[in-house]
Design a protein around this motif. Structure first.
Motif: not given
Length: 103
Positions: A55-60, A76-80
């Motif tokens: 969650k802190e990495a904005n992956l979920v 929405d996370n472009e890296l993911l």
């Protein structure tokens, strides 16, 4: 700021359990904590730690429904998005069944 975002992203993906959570959410769409705990058979504090890192990495993303918290990938996370195909190609063994009382 961008460097910190990248650091958190790669730290989050540096653990096999977190990679499996990403793969499982990619396959299943959305799961509650109960289901995730059942899939992985790890303690609730251990699972909470892994989910917090994701969650802190904005992956979920999370959504609370009553007493349960549901997790899904942050599309929405472009890296993911750029790495998801590769993550799913790793051949990580992801459990198929759950023993959660919600299902």
């Amino acid at each position: 700021m961008e460097l910190e975002k990248l650091r958190k992203f790669y730290y989050a993906l540096s653990d096999e359990v977190r990679l499996k959570i990403i793969s499982l959410l990619s396959k299943k769409g959305e799961l509650c904590v109960c289901e995730l705990q059942s899939f992985f058979g790890i303690s609730q504090p251990n699972l909470s730690f892994h989910l917090r890192v994701l969650k802190e990495a904005n992956l979920v993303r999370t959504q609370r429904r009553g007493k349960w918290v549901y997790y899904r990938l942050n599309e929405d996370n472009e890296l993911l998005r750029a790495n998801l195909k590769f993550i799913n190609s790793l051949g990580l063994e992801v459990p198929e069944e759950t023993a959660c009382e919600l299902t």
